[in-house]
Motif scaffolding. Sequence first.
Motif, mmCIF file in Angstrom:
data_model
loop_
_atom_site.group_PDB
_atom_site.id
_atom_site.type_symbol
_atom_site.label_atom_id
_atom_site.label_comp_id
_atom_site.label_asym_id
_atom_site.label_seq_id
_atom_site.Cartn_x
_atom_site.Cartn_y
_atom_site.Cartn_z
ATOM 1 N N ASP A 236 0.817 -1.215 0.000
ATOM 2 C CA ASP A 236 0.000 0.000 0.000
ATOM 3 C C ASP A 236 0.857 1.275 0.000
ATOM 4 O OD1 ASP A 236 1.036 -0.327 2.520
ATOM 5 O OD2 ASP A 236 -0.821 0.184 3.589
ATOM 6 N N PHE A 237 2.184 1.116 -0.205
ATOM 7 C CA PHE A 237 3.054 2.287 -0.213
ATOM 8 C C PHE A 237 2.766 3.149 -1.438
ATOM 9 C CE2 PHE A 237 6.775 4.686 -1.490
ATOM 10 C CZ PHE A 237 7.193 5.257 -0.298
ATOM 11 N N ARG A 238 2.681 4.434 -1.227
ATOM 12 C CA ARG A 238 2.596 5.373 -2.340
ATOM 13 C C ARG A 238 3.288 6.656 -1.913
ATOM 14 N NH1 ARG A 238 -1.553 9.119 -1.716
ATOM 15 N NH2 ARG A 238 -2.917 8.774 0.093
ATOM 16 N N LEU A 239 3.831 7.348 -2.891
ATOM 17 C CA LEU A 239 4.549 8.592 -2.609
ATOM 18 C C LEU A 239 3.544 9.707 -2.382
ATOM 19 C CD1 LEU A 239 7.305 9.952 -2.359
ATOM 20 C CD2 LEU A 239 7.215 10.428 -4.815
ATOM 21 N N ARG A 240 3.530 10.227 -1.157
ATOM 22 C CA ARG A 240 2.625 11.329 -0.822
ATOM 23 C C ARG A 240 3.411 12.646 -0.837
ATOM 24 N NH1 ARG A 240 0.697 9.331 4.929
ATOM 25 N NH2 ARG A 240 2.980 9.342 5.090
ATOM 26 N N GLU A 241 2.671 13.730 -0.958
ATOM 27 C CA GLU A 241 3.328 15.031 -1.055
ATOM 28 C C GLU A 241 4.211 15.304 0.159
ATOM 29 O OE1 GLU A 241 1.939 19.651 -1.566
ATOM 30 O OE2 GLU A 241 0.817 18.091 -2.636
ATOM 31 N N GLN A 242 3.743 14.900 1.352
ATOM 32 C CA GLN A 242 4.528 15.175 2.562
ATOM 33 C C GLN A 242 5.766 14.286 2.671
ATOM 34 O OE1 GLN A 242 1.354 14.094 2.442
ATOM 35 N NE2 GLN A 242 0.799 12.807 4.202
ATOM 36 N N ASP A 243 5.844 13.252 1.810
ATOM 37 C CA ASP A 243 6.988 12.341 1.858
ATOM 38 C C ASP A 243 8.057 12.680 0.833
ATOM 39 O OD1 ASP A 243 5.664 10.856 3.801
ATOM 40 O OD2 ASP A 243 4.706 9.546 2.312
ATOM 41 N N VAL A 244 7.752 13.576 -0.092
ATOM 42 C CA VAL A 244 8.649 13.824 -1.220
ATOM 43 C C VAL A 244 10.036 14.251 -0.751
ATOM 44 C CG1 VAL A 244 9.091 15.310 -3.219
ATOM 45 C CG2 VAL A 244 6.830 14.311 -2.871
ATOM 46 N N LYS A 245 10.107 15.205 0.190
ATOM 47 C CA LYS A 245 11.413 15.705 0.640
ATOM 48 C C LYS A 245 12.264 14.585 1.211
ATOM 49 C CE LYS A 245 10.800 20.627 1.609
ATOM 50 N NZ LYS A 245 10.801 21.690 2.646
ATOM 51 N N ALA A 246 11.658 13.707 2.001
ATOM 52 C CA ALA A 246 12.405 12.599 2.603
ATOM 53 C C ALA A 246 12.947 11.658 1.538
ATOM 54 C CB ALA A 246 11.515 11.832 3.583
ATOM 55 N N VAL A 247 12.112 11.318 0.562
ATOM 56 C CA VAL A 247 12.546 10.399 -0.498
ATOM 57 C C VAL A 247 13.644 11.030 -1.349
ATOM 58 C CG1 VAL A 247 11.819 9.187 -2.597
ATOM 59 C CG2 VAL A 247 10.377 9.134 -0.561
ATOM 60 N N LEU A 248 13.497 12.316 -1.665
ATOM 61 C CA LEU A 248 14.536 12.998 -2.444
ATOM 62 C C LEU A 248 15.864 12.973 -1.708
ATOM 63 C CD1 LEU A 248 12.737 16.162 -3.921
ATOM 64 C CD2 LEU A 248 12.927 13.876 -4.862
ATOM 65 N N GLU A 249 15.826 13.238 -0.399
ATOM 66 C CA GLU A 249 17.067 13.275 0.373
ATOM 67 C C GLU A 249 17.702 11.886 0.462
ATOM 68 O OE1 GLU A 249 20.284 14.699 2.177
ATOM 69 O OE2 GLU A 249 18.688 15.845 1.204
ATOM 70 N N ILE A 250 16.890 10.854 0.616
ATOM 71 C CA ILE A 250 17.418 9.482 0.654
ATOM 72 C C ILE A 250 18.119 9.155 -0.657
ATOM 73 C CG2 ILE A 250 16.735 7.038 0.659
ATOM 74 C CD1 ILE A 250 14.530 7.851 2.682
ATOM 75 N N CYS A 251 17.489 9.478 -1.779
ATOM 76 C CA CYS A 251 18.087 9.177 -3.089
ATOM 77 C C CYS A 251 19.378 9.961 -3.300
ATOM 78 C CB CYS A 251 17.090 9.472 -4.205
ATOM 79 S SG CYS A 251 15.692 8.319 -4.241
ATOM 80 N N ARG A 252 19.413 11.214 -2.804
ATOM 81 C CA ARG A 252 20.647 11.995 -2.916
ATOM 82 C C ARG A 252 21.751 11.380 -2.070
ATOM 83 N NH1 ARG A 252 17.303 16.486 -1.523
ATOM 84 N NH2 ARG A 252 16.380 17.435 -3.391
ATOM 85 N N GLN A 253 21.416 11.016 -0.834
ATOM 86 C CA GLN A 253 22.413 10.428 0.063
ATOM 87 C C GLN A 253 22.999 9.147 -0.523
ATOM 88 O OE1 GLN A 253 23.677 11.207 3.222
ATOM 89 N NE2 GLN A 253 22.817 13.241 2.939
ATOM 90 N N LEU A 254 22.196 8.432 -1.289
ATOM 91 C CA LEU A 254 22.633 7.162 -1.868
ATOM 92 C C LEU A 254 23.202 7.343 -3.273
ATOM 93 C CD1 LEU A 254 19.679 4.927 -0.644
ATOM 94 C CD2 LEU A 254 21.934 5.226 0.393
ATOM 95 N N ASP A 255 23.367 8.597 -3.705
ATOM 96 C CA ASP A 255 24.022 8.921 -4.974
ATOM 97 C C ASP A 255 23.361 8.278 -6.178
ATOM 98 O OD1 ASP A 255 26.388 10.469 -4.037
ATOM 99 O OD2 ASP A 255 26.856 8.602 -3.007
ATOM 100 N N GLY A 256 22.095 7.864 -6.060
ATOM 101 C CA GLY A 256 21.432 7.233 -7.196
ATOM 102 C C GLY A 256 21.943 5.842 -7.519
ATOM 103 N N LEU A 257 22.627 5.182 -6.574
ATOM 104 C CA LEU A 257 23.137 3.817 -6.807
ATOM 105 C C LEU A 257 21.982 2.820 -6.672
ATOM 106 C CD1 LEU A 257 26.544 3.677 -4.902
ATOM 107 C CD2 LEU A 257 26.179 3.701 -7.370
#
Length: 485
Positions: A304-325
Amino acid sequence: MDSLNDLNMASVLYFGPYAFHLRQRLILDGDRPLRMGGRALDILQVLVERAGRVVRKEQLIALVWPTSVVEEINLRVHIAALRRALGDGENGQRYIVNVPQCGYSFVAPVRCDSAAQVLFEGLQTPRHNLSARLTPVAGRDSLVGGLVRRMPLCRLMTVTGAAGVGKSTVALRVAELLLQYYRDGVWQIDLSLIDDNTPLLDHVLRTLESDLTGLSTRHALLILDNADHRRDACRAAVETLLDAAPRLSILATSREALQVSLETVQCVPPLAIPKRSAGDCITEAMGHSSVQLFVSRARARQHDFRLREQDVKAVLEICRQLDGLPLAIELAAAQIDALALVGLQAQMANGLQVLSHGRRTAVLRHQSMQAALDWSYQRLSEQEQRALQRLSVFKMAFTLEAALAVISCPQLASSPLAALIDGLARKSLLVVERGGSAGRYRMLNTTRCYAREQLDRSGEGIELERRHARYINRIRQASCVHVLA
């Protein structure tokens, strides 16, 4: 009565060492029942009853989940479980094959219980030994398309890139798309699984079921995966193969180029990551392949996971921290059940710890980022290891001049150190940033966390931090003097 009707009317179907009792929904290996989930049994029944034919993924999902909306990842998970339960691929046994872009086919001979009638004798031996991918390829359409177009025109293509960037995934996808092009098939060899004492050329020829003379007329594609595991032996084998087989193409994956004549090198970059100035728009975020991969893998763990507006910043930061690997993103998303998104973001500060739980069925080096980086680090010389450790004090991109000023020591004099840094870049442990008057180097966050752990164990971390701080202050002071002048 045709074969399909015979299969539908049979109460027991036989294939390999197994008896599939349809009414009892039971599979026996001799007198031992196999443990298998209900959905896996449903999938197996559909495939066996259509043995020898390709069942499209959409059709398979519709038959097995007639009243539910199910994503393709669910099907792949159950197919993988089926293969494990049946020992598919072990001791030469083959039951279920993936037909790229189409679906699945049951390829083993099938008999029913009416006078042991043979209803399907099995398909012609496939002209490939490619393993089935368990997950889709995200964000690589352009790269894969370019490689597919170039492979028929080159003899040797080496796909390079950092640990966890998805070199093997890209190569396998290219191979799938070229299956129809190579008349004599596509064959994959994972060099990391071959014992160091095994003559590599002999192993390749056994896989291709040929000798060098027979290979001279073969129009085939050979995938040499993880060529850096046995780089010297691989170079020698490749040179011999290219000389002996003019119609053979080779696609290698390695963290560094093989440096063989006729070699074309293609670097696999990390997935696209959002800039720090990116907003909170879901549509804009989902335009980045790293975010697409994270959401896809998170949904596979939490339906049931879906990307919500309030979650966008967290997901963006996680992807940046992981360098897109891709490997790092998959490992992080696998923790979504245990940590939730907020907890996962908080754990990013703990370095590689959050990336330590992957698929237990994956090869060891893909079960954690620690293992993937261990594999690279252990193949470095002692001097290269020391240089990598000390370079971890740079949190941002740095010039060669800065590196020489900060990390040189009696064991790492300036001239050899410059060559060592260049070598680390060739081994995909440093990223080279072009542009400006001088090139700059950068270490991916996951690599830097790993190297910093090694530096702290050496006891040199505090002193290197001081040297780095003094260097930065000197540069700032010199810049101020220049401005005032």
